[in-house]
Design an enzyme around this catalytic site. Sequence first.
Site, PDB file in Angstrom:
ATOM      1  N   GLN A 615      38.364 -44.701  25.164  1.00  0.00           N
ATOM      2  CA  GLN A 615      37.053 -45.351  25.171  1.00  0.00           C
ATOM      3  C   GLN A 615      36.142 -44.751  24.104  1.00  0.00           C
ATOM      4  OE1 GLN A 615      35.676 -48.047  27.050  1.00  0.00           O
ATOM      5  NE2 GLN A 615      37.892 -48.282  27.037  1.00  0.00           N
ATOM      6  N   GLY A 677      29.306 -43.201  33.192  1.00  0.00           N
ATOM      7  CA  GLY A 677      29.981 -44.187  32.349  1.00  0.00           C
ATOM      8  C   GLY A 677      30.293 -43.640  30.963  1.00  0.00           C
ATOM      9  N   GLU A 680      30.637 -47.049  26.593  1.00  0.00           N
ATOM     10  CA  GLU A 680      29.834 -47.397  25.418  1.00  0.00           C
ATOM     11  C   GLU A 680      29.364 -46.194  24.612  1.00  0.00           C
ATOM     12  OE1 GLU A 680      27.437 -49.635  28.274  1.00  0.00           O
ATOM     13  OE2 GLU A 680      27.136 -51.093  26.667  1.00  0.00           O
TER      14      GLU A 680
END
Length: 713
Positions: A615, A677, A680
């Site tokens: 990611q 998270g 992003e």
Amino acid sequence: MTSVASTPNTYGGGKILGRPVDRVDGPLKVRGAATYASDVTYPDLTHAALVQSTIAAGTIRRIDAARAAAAPGVIAVITHENTPLLADPPSQPFYPSARFPLKDDRILHHGQHVAIVVAESHEQAVAAARLVTVDYDATALVLGIENPGAAIVRNPWGIEFERGDVTTAVAAAEVLYDQTFRIAAETNSPMGLFATVARWEGDRLVVHESTQWPMMVRRTLATMFGLAEENVRVLAPYVGGGFGAGLRAWPHLMLTALAARVVGRPVKLVLTRPQMFNSVGHRPQTLQRLKLGATRAGRLVAIDHEGISTRGIADDNAEPITLATGAAYSCPNVATHDTQVLLNIPAPCAMRAPGAAEGNFAIESALDELSYQLEIDPIELRLLNYAEVHPQSGLPWSSKALRECFRAGAERFGWAKRDPRIGSMRSGHHLVGYGVAGVTYEWFSSFCQANISIGRDGRARVQSAATDIGTGTYTIAMQVAAELLGVDVSQVDVAIGDSDMPLAPQSGGSGLAISLSGAIENAAANLQRKFDELRGGRIGESYVDILERHGLDELSADGEVTPHPEQASVAPSPAFAAQFAEVHIDADLGLLRVVRIVSAIDGGRILNEKLARSQITGGVVMGIGMTLLEETLFDATGRVANGTFGDYLIPVNADVPDLDVVFVGEPDRFNAIGIKGVGEIGVIGVAAAIANAVFHATGRRFRSLPITIDQLL
Ligand code: MCN
Ligand code: MOS
């Protein structure tokens, strides 16, 4: 290249959580056995093609579909003149919805769908779509983010705020910084072309869709077609990427569902790559004005941050450029201003770290400029303004290892080797620059449900309407369930991507991993409780033993979570990062190479070290694109002028250097598993880190992206 330095798991001693388990869906995808929406077929399937407007503003005077309707294989041509009318889609802040394109004769942007043609074959549909002729009455079009004639919307979604007194603080500041930043529009560009296959079973609508959010698609279609939500089923078990483009229900989806009803057969529509540029969003173009007031010792006293972004007419997307500004640093006086400029462009949408990536470029470039002006090391300057508590609420963070991000990142990068003098470092005849940026990212999580069952075969089955858009949702759901149920990962099956399953939020805002893990945790606890009751105090019985003794085929339990319950004592923590870039610039040719990027990330507990690293590196690659290559260009007619992969530049292998990722920090206190998270955050600090490195190498400050070779010469 990656190391994980987080504290041990509270669950099962960390046997499964955190482990770099391979993607469970990997073999299916490599073998071509994963069914994406564009792979779905039915025996009576028909195919659709779109007709798109060739003007950007005006009305349709006449649309002639007769030749298309008479073409071989054509079953229907639907235009605004013969379409059944649909209700308006629902819309709410942060969940914008697109306009039904055949609502009337109005044209609001170039490429707006003006007709959908349905035929027996794809080729017949495409050929017939070319036969539809449209006469327009064009009106003056409104383009350009600085166009004084454009209508504007102030403070969309209520993201303007002020704390302290910025005007007074700016006026009194010992050092004042005041600059403007510009970032080009960019296009999300997932590899998988978006596709819709729609089929009606009586009054029930089944849609296979490229989406990050089946429940949103279900709600949109149910509202527009006047159906109960249970009568719409949205399937997205595999999605070929989205990067934010899959967070909206786009016009082509509405048209395909409508076409299936009109022709009474299933309809498939696969967008072309040029249509991916004008039909499913883009990161809007932005302009920012940033004022910083500081003391000579480097303490921030005021931040005044204005974000301006482009938006489509009659659209309700908004780019939250200044959302992170108030929480990034300790500063008593902060004001943010947000404006959307309404233009005749296709609707923009969220693109990986929407707003945050742009806002960070301005703030982190500005801090770098101040660091040279005040002769303070860029990292030191950031630590001087470190927000020990949440600057707005004054509450302690639920976790924050940004200081550790700077420390660990600097060590791996070799920041100590940096000679602070501009242009002082060389490698051969290349100028060498080092740059850094700090990142505070307010990821976003939501209510989520899951169901887990265990059967007589000893297998656990997890279900939720979530999606895996390449992120690894299947794999982490399997890991979390295995860890909490005390079984091996090979005993867990995960089924997702179906709106008939328990409700799940979007794969978006970097919030699905935390939301879904919480729901699975709750479901696992509920299931254990059921097994405990049946166990009745016996020791050493397996799940299967218990089921057998009670003559049950399976036992199942639901779970749900509201990840951000109101808490008076702790501020839910963002994810944090420090990102470092080294650039080499050919002194004669201006050729810029990013040589390496180091990202130190505080993502709380990392669920799967391999996937999380992927990611971050994926985000960094997009950051390199944003900084050096990507620019969606609208020509004077409002057409996307470079909407192909031949013309629109995204990073290729040769553009991507050595990417180093290190995870630091500890499990977050706000949720039981301790996740934050990471989907992003990797993109966010890259632009400032590179631009700051370019300044270090050359003394030239770029406040406009992308930084291209012609500007560097
Ligand atoms: N993960 C982890 N440990 C954590 C958090 C996450 O190991 N503490 C890993 C997991 O593999 C998880 C993934 O990171 O599946 C992403 O988790 P999360 O940060 O919760 O993000 P979401 O699942 O909500 O995914 C959406 C996010 C966003 S908003 C965009 S945009 C984006 C992104 O993820 N688009 C992507 N990553 C993408 N990756 C791919 N391949 N394709 C996209 O379109
Ligand atoms: Mo991500 S832009 O929130 O899908």
